[in-house]
Write a protein that holds these residues in place. Structure first.
Motif, PDB file in Angstrom:
ATOM      1  N   CYS A 232       1.715  -6.965  -3.367  1.00  0.00           N
ATOM      2  CA  CYS A 232       0.926  -5.787  -3.055  1.00  0.00           C
ATOM      3  C   CYS A 232       1.681  -5.041  -1.960  1.00  0.00           C
ATOM      4  CB  CYS A 232      -0.455  -6.224  -2.567  1.00  0.00           C
ATOM      5  SG  CYS A 232      -1.454  -4.862  -2.018  1.00  0.00           S
ATOM      6  N   GLU A 238      -3.213   1.476   3.425  1.00  0.00           N
ATOM      7  CA  GLU A 238      -3.685   1.429   2.048  1.00  0.00           C
ATOM      8  C   GLU A 238      -2.722   0.596   1.204  1.00  0.00           C
ATOM      9  OE1 GLU A 238      -5.719   5.738   1.239  1.00  0.00           O
ATOM     10  OE2 GLU A 238      -3.563   5.555   1.089  1.00  0.00           O
ATOM     11  N   GLU A 241       0.635   0.009  -4.210  1.00  0.00           N
ATOM     12  CA  GLU A 241       0.985  -0.484  -5.537  1.00  0.00           C
ATOM     13  C   GLU A 241       0.786  -1.986  -5.553  1.00  0.00           C
ATOM     14  OE1 GLU A 241       4.834   0.639  -6.907  1.00  0.00           O
ATOM     15  OE2 GLU A 241       4.507  -0.187  -8.901  1.00  0.00           O
ATOM     16  N   HIS A 254       5.282   3.668  -7.829  1.00  0.00           N
ATOM     17  CA  HIS A 254       4.855   4.459  -6.683  1.00  0.00           C
ATOM     18  C   HIS A 254       6.085   4.921  -5.912  1.00  0.00           C
ATOM     19  CE1 HIS A 254       2.982   5.673  -2.921  1.00  0.00           C
ATOM     20  NE2 HIS A 254       1.857   5.749  -3.605  1.00  0.00           N
ATOM     21  N   GLU A 314      -7.439   7.170  -5.893  1.00  0.00           N
ATOM     22  CA  GLU A 314      -7.796   5.804  -6.307  1.00  0.00           C
ATOM     23  C   GLU A 314      -6.556   5.053  -6.753  1.00  0.00           C
ATOM     24  OE1 GLU A 314     -10.816   5.889  -9.316  1.00  0.00           O
ATOM     25  OE2 GLU A 314     -11.775   7.558  -8.262  1.00  0.00           O
ATOM     26  N   MET A 315      -6.762   3.762  -7.032  1.00  0.00           N
ATOM     27  CA  MET A 315      -5.701   2.977  -7.640  1.00  0.00           C
ATOM     28  C   MET A 315      -5.795   3.197  -9.150  1.00  0.00           C
ATOM     29  SD  MET A 315      -4.066   1.285  -5.287  1.00  0.00           S
ATOM     30  CE  MET A 315      -3.367  -0.308  -5.700  1.00  0.00           C
ATOM     31  N   GLN A 325      -1.286  -1.732 -10.708  1.00  0.00           N
ATOM     32  CA  GLN A 325      -1.972  -0.500 -10.329  1.00  0.00           C
ATOM     33  C   GLN A 325      -1.142   0.254  -9.301  1.00  0.00           C
ATOM     34  OE1 GLN A 325      -5.361  -2.793  -9.145  1.00  0.00           O
ATOM     35  NE2 GLN A 325      -6.676  -1.623 -10.517  1.00  0.00           N
ATOM     36  N   THR A 326      -1.320   1.571  -9.269  1.00  0.00           N
ATOM     37  CA  THR A 326      -0.601   2.377  -8.295  1.00  0.00           C
ATOM     38  C   THR A 326      -1.514   3.452  -7.739  1.00  0.00           C
ATOM     39  OG1 THR A 326       1.209   3.909  -7.976  1.00  0.00           O
ATOM     40  CG2 THR A 326       0.311   3.766 -10.186  1.00  0.00           C
ATOM     41  N   ARG A 327      -1.291   3.814  -6.487  1.00  0.00           N
ATOM     42  CA  ARG A 327      -2.098   4.862  -5.859  1.00  0.00           C
ATOM     43  C   ARG A 327      -1.273   6.141  -5.818  1.00  0.00           C
ATOM     44  NH1 ARG A 327      -6.602   4.015  -2.494  1.00  0.00           N
ATOM     45  NH2 ARG A 327      -6.083   1.834  -2.201  1.00  0.00           N
TER      46      ARG A 327
END
Lengths: 695, 483
Positions: A232, A238, A241, A254, A314-315, A325-327
């Motif tokens: 992570c 925050e 990714e 990201h 959001e992610m 997931q990526t922000r």
């Protein structure tokens, strides 16, 4: 005390937000952070200092201090909500089900208590074991962490152990009650590379053996690659990714992750052909975060009106990958496979004439046993033993070695803070080894300058930045009036790419990278021709490291400076040096051009060092060499070859020659020398440690 | 003229109010203490605007009551002082009259606090002091006595009578007594009564502050100069020098101080050249200190250094020579018109003993700080630049040791003040009729069982000054740690 009936995720963090409250304002440290750790899984938490990764760990332990507060979200440990847990329940879980390992091993051990007693306390408190049972368990665990002579270790005090051994004890303590979750907060940062490699290996093995889940916090991407299953990446409070190691390393989604990878020296990067790309700008302070995407102002793919909208981002899940997931709002539009925009390429400068020559330099210290009356036995510490090399104008010579190898002593002798015991240092053919700094002329002093390791220590906290540089100018007799010197000082600030306004700032108002730049400006105040850089970037964050390294290279190219770059980080050494000198316990064990040192044949110590350095690239396979034991003390060096106590090749040499004689210096090829007893055939048979898998 | 009562007309309203407030405070604090053993602890709760609030039923309520009662007590006390200062003389009793006498001090304190708080963000550590309540109280107490000392000593204000004049009939009279007609003084009462030689205790207390405030910080400063000049090289070089100096420091610390004082003030010693010689040695340290300080800084620019050194050292040397040269002693070499001032040999003895007692402790603190700071990279950077040892010590190490040293300086002025009191109490150093607090306490002690009032005012004054210094040191320490 493992709870066998539960088989869901060990730790579920959902939309966690943590803030610190000061007199002036609330400072959000972690925002909207989610993560899940399944049984036996290791999650790596990566980010630069100040990004909130340690705060997450403390939040999980519910130990945020008086000012810290969880302001939203939930933390579930084995399905049980921790935010509303009673103090008694928390105390039950901490140390028995969740254990934490901190950065400084000495700070986590009680110096007044024997190791055995400290270890036995854990099961005695949590499981009510009797002292003898607990001690038996302690013995078992200490054996598991591969410490020699466990029975003796249990009876010793923490200060009697080395740093690596202490960290193993801390790990043992964490494992005493067989926790289901282990939180490691930069567990190896304070250790040497070869010791670090051994500790990491140990953590990995134990994780498998005990089936423990791990939360591994680090700033080192290579280390996370070697230890974790999932990663992570955090930026400014925050998670930006997260996903499996392979997905994030090979298909990053990201811009921050991408920029981070481009700023670390991976094999293939080269100061002339493919320089590192530093992330522009500075890390935002927690109370000065931009609107919209936190990374927006530093991002190459920034789009006005989208990335700076005042809306929470959001992610977003990346399709096709497992929980990746990526922000980033634009991750689907960005062409992630676009070739790297290679920065300005420069030709490799030809090294000039020899400016510095060391010939058989020796430095011994006498340590008296009794300080008050000066009597008693005297011990000789051989800090430098027959050091010989040449350095040419415009060349970068890297000096590589772990703590205690004598590199700092060498720097002191060169600077004139100490005088040599024997041998010669020739600066422009003038012998300076016996001239202490008070007797050196201004020119000599100004010619040889130094850049220091710790950016927080390198500047005097009670003097303005400008004043400190002007002082160097005064000492080096540059300029005839205060006005002239001030002008020159401002030019030096330009040289290191700092705004001129910084001249009137105090050091505490500067970031680590900026302080290091001031340190460089100060070193170049008298137009230094030889600069000793003592690990100048090792204390900086990766993105800043790249910028400072490039600055050093640029100044070097312009001024044809000879750079003696002291480091233990072989990645950065490969990136920037022309020649490499490997030192071990005061001896030069290998010396040659960068290509020669990084390709076989190696000295066995070089081989181990290369293998120990974590590399953040999934396409690289490394030969696995873990050194046994610790670096011997220079007070009491082993007989014969200094490296024989830890060498894996020792058995190849007949007659125990390694234990009897110090090996001679052997020339392997033009400019490449090693100090080893191995036969030519053995050396020729060596395989490369690092191999890039065929694409 | 009527004798004054303690609170006068003001007391009719304020005395009952004061009583009620104090009782409320004590009761509420007691209940709070008892409750804290049983009630559930308070929980912190964060608000949307980013502040933290304590929430807690019964216990929280009583905590608020205690606070309110405390404020009430403080308000009533302020009422005594403020209203008393404004009411006509005699109406508000002794407290009012004293408050009126201190009126210039109140004005100065108010101006100082208003200015400091208004500009506190631009004033560095001094400004940060005004973020801490404890620090402000301490600073207020200290400045109260500093202003009193200056106004009384330099402008001859505040005091109502001459501190040495005896008025017949007022021997051991209680506070508020009326003086006979024809006595020279600004008011017709002895506010705090008369002592056993019939002198005004209030005026003596005020004049005593001048002596204490003038001597204590100066003597401490000298102790610091000596401690710093010896401690820096000991910590910086280490080795044998350190061992020898530390041994000497231990030796002095182990020496019975009282014995030393008695030795120093015996007439044989006072009349011998020993105090003058000791003073000559002691007072040369500031000269050496400043010469080294400035030379190490400017030695690369002789054109700039020489004039600076000549001016600074010239002034210091003049002060030094005036200090040690004294008529009637062996070192009376300065002509009278050139000699700035003469120092009473008794005060010289006080200086010598204060420095002797305090400098070993300062030495140890400085040595410890230097040992720590010499390992810093900026010290190494200065050395690799070829700086001299004294530059490194005085410009690289000393400024970064200032935090703990400033705090210790404040505490040490407090110790010195008490030491002065002790010396005065033994009748050492200062002349017997001197109004300094130590001597006055000693005189009052003799009749303490019959008349307590002569000894109490100087004792309370001493207490409040030392308390103020300690609180100030605490505040400074607290604020210098924050950043």
């Amino acid at each position: 005390m493992t709870d066998t009936t539960y088989d869901g995720p060990i730790l579920e963090i959902d939309k966690l937000s943590i803030s610190f409250f000061t007199r002036l304002r609330e400072i959000p440290a972690v925002m909207d952070f989610s993560a899940t750790i399944r049984p036996g899984e290791a999650l790596g938490l990566v980010g630069e200092s100040g990004c909130g990764k340690s705060t997450v760990a403390l939040g999980v332990m519910q130990d945020l201090g008086v000012n810290g507060r969880i302001v939203g979200g939930s933390i579930k440990f084995k399905g049980e909500e921790m935010n509303t847990m009673s103090r008694e329940r928390l105390r039950d879980i901490r140390g028995s089900q969740i254990a934490m390992i901190y950065q400084e091993p000495m700070a986590s051990l009680n110096p007044a208590m024997k190791i055995g007693k400290q270890l036995a306390e854990v099961p005695m408190i949590h499981e009510g074991l009797s002292e003898s049972d607990a001690l038996a368990r302690a013995l078992e665990v200490v054996t598991d962490v591969k410490l020699p002579d466990p029975a003796r270790i249990l009876k010793s005090y923490p200060h009697q152990l080395s740093g690596g051994q202490q960290q193993r004890i801390v790990i043992a303590m964490a494992l005493m009650s067989k926790p289901s979750l282990l939180i490691l907060d930069e567990p190896t940062t304070a250790l040497d590379v070869t010791v670090e490699a051994a500790v990491v290996e140990l953590v990995k093995d134990l994780g498998k053996k005990y089936g423990t889940s791990m939360l591994f916090i680090s700033h080192n991407l290579g280390l996370v690659l070697e230890t974790c299953d999932r990663i992570c990446v955090m930026y400014s409070g925050e998670a930006v990714e997260r996903g499996s190691i392979e997905d994030v390393f090979d298909e990053m989604q990201h811009p921050y992750t991408q920029a981070l990878f481009r700023s670390i020296p991976l094999p293939g990067a080269n100061k002339n052909a493919r320089p590192l790309i530093a992330i522009p700008g500075n890390f935002p302070l927690p109370h000065e975060r931009p609107t919209g995407c936190n990374f927006g102002p530093r991002c190459d793919y920034f789009e006005d009106g989208l990335c700076n909208e005042n809306l929470p981002i959001e992610m977003y899940p990346v399709h096709g990958n497992d929980r990746h997931q990526t922000r980033c709002l634009r991750f689907q539009e960005i062409d992630w496979n676009a070739p790297i925009d290679v920065g300005a390429q420069t030709a490799k400068p030809e090294p000039g004439r020899v400016v510095l020559k060391m010939d058989n330099l020796k430095k011994y210290y006498e340590v008296a046993a009794n300080a008050l009356f000066g009597g008693g036995d005297k011990k000789v510490v051989k800090a430098n033993e027959t050091l010989s090399f040449e350095a040419r104008e415009g060349e970068t010579l890297a000096i590589v070695g772990e703590s205690g190898c004598g590199k700092s002593t060498f720097a002191k002798v060169l600077m004139g803070l100490e005088t040599a015991t024997d041998g010669q240092i020739l600066l422009d053919n003038k012998a300076i080894q016996d001239i202490p700094i008070e007797e050196r002329d201004t020119k000599t002093i100004a010619d040889v300058q130094m850049v220091f390791q710790n950016p927080f220590d390198t500047l005097n906290p009670s003097m303005t930045v400008g004043r400190q540089i002007i002082r160097a100018l005064e000492i080096f007799q540059v300029g005839n009036s205060d006005a002239e010197r001030r002008e020159r000082m401002l030019e030096l600030l330009d040289l290191v790419k700092l705004p001129r306004a910084f001249a009137d700032r105090m050091p505490r108002q500067l970031s680590g990278g900026q302080k290091q730049r001031v340190g460089i400006a100060r070193a170049f105040a008298g137009d230094a021709r030889i600069v000793v850089a003592d690990e100048p970037v090792s204390a900086l964050d990766v993105s800043v490291q790249a910028a400072v390294t490039d600055l050093l290279m640029e100044i070097q190219r312009e001024h044809k400076t000879t750079l003696l770059f002291i480091s233990h980080d072989l990645s950065i050494v490969r990136y920037l040096s022309d020649r490499v000198m490997v030192m071990y316990l005061g001896h030069v064990v290998e010396l040659g051009s960068t290509d020669q040192v990084f390709a076989p044949p190696y000295h066995p110590y070089t081989e181990a060092l290369l293998s120990a350095v974590p590399i953040a690239d999934t396409s690289i396979t490394k030969k696995h060499i873990v050194l046994e034991g610790d670096i011997p003390s220079a007070m009491n060096p082993p007989s014969g070859c200094p490296f024989q106590t830890r060498c894996g090749w020792k058995s190849q040499v007949a007659n125990g020659l390694c234990e009897k004689e110090v090996p001679p210096v052997r020339i392997l090829s033009e400019g490449h020398q090693v100090k080893c007893h191995l036969s030519d055939r053995d050396l020729a048979d060596m395989e490369p440690v690092i191999q890039i898998a065929a694409e | 003229m009527e004798p004054l009562s303690w609170t006068g007309a003001l007391g009719t309203f304020l005395n009952p109010a004061f009583g009620i407030a104090v009782i409320c405070l004590l009761a509420s604090a007691f209940i709070q203490m008892v409750l804290s053993f049983t009630a559930s602890p308070m929980r912190m709760q964060s608000n949307a605007d980013g502040t933290l609030v304590k929430r807690g039923g019964f216990l929280g309520m009583f905590e608020q009551t205690t606070q309110a009662a405390l404020w009430a007590v403080i308000l009533v006390i302020l009422g005594y002082i403020a209203v008393g200062a404004l009411m006509p003389y005699g109406q508000a009793g002794i407290i009012g009259a004293m408050s009126k006498q201190f009126f210039p001090v109140w004005i100065l304190l108010t101006v100082m606090f208003v200015l400091s708080i208004a500009f506190k963000r631009h004033l560095g550590l001094y400004g940060k002091l005004f973020d801490s309540i404890v620090g402000m109280i301490g600073f207020g107490l200290v400045m109260f006595w500093v202003f009193t000392a200056i106004l009384a000593g330099a402008f001859d204000m505040l005091a109502t009578f001459d501190p040495l004049t005896q008025v017949s009939g007022l021997k051991n009279k209680t506070p508020g007594v009326t003086v006979p007609d024809g006595t020279v003084g600004s008011i017709p009462h002895y506010l705090l009564g008369g002592d056993n030689l019939a002198r005004d205790i209030f005026s003596r207390m005020i004049h005593g502050s001048t002596i204490v405030v003038a001597i204590a910080p100066l003597a401490t400063l000298f102790a610091f100069m000596v401690g710093i000049t010896l401690g820096l090289p000991a910590g910086f070089y280490g080795g044998r020098l350190d061992t020898i100096l530390s041994f000497l420091a231990n030796l002095i610390l182990a020496f019975p101080v009282i014995l030393l004082f008695f030795l120093l003030v015996t007439p044989e010693i006072v009349n011998s050249p020993i105090p003058t010689v000791m003073a000559m040695v002691l007072f040369i340290f500031p000269l050496i200190f400043f010469a080294v300080l400035l030379n190490s800084r400017y030695h690369t620019q002789p054109a700039k250094r020489t004039p600076i050194l000549v001016v600074v050292l010239g002034v210091l040397a003049w002060l030094y020579l005036s200090l040690i040269s004294q008529e009637g002693t062996s070192v009376a070499f300065l002509p009278n018109w050139f000699d700035l001032f003469d120092i009473n040999s008794g005060i010289l003895v006080v200086f010598v003993s204060v420095v002797f007692v305090n400098s070993p402790t300062v030495y140890r603190i400085v040595r410890g700080l230097a040992l720590d700071l010499r390992t810093r990279d900026y010290v190494a950077a200065a050395q690799t630049r070829g700086e001299g040892a004294w530059y490194v010590m005085l410009w690289e190490i000393l400024p970064n040791a200032r935090g703990p040293l400033i705090v210790d300086f404040c505490l040490r002025i407090g110790y010195t003040t008490i030491l002065l009191g002790t010396l005065g109490f033994f009748g050492l150093g200062l002349p017997p009729e001197s109004p300094d607090w130590g001597s006055t306490i000693n005189e009052g002690r003799k009749l303490l069982l019959i008349f307590a009032h002569p000894a109490l005012p100087p004792a309370i004054a001493l207490l409040s000054l030392v308390l103020g210094l300690n609180l100030l040191a605490d505040g400074l320490r607290e604020e210098s740690l924050k950043d």
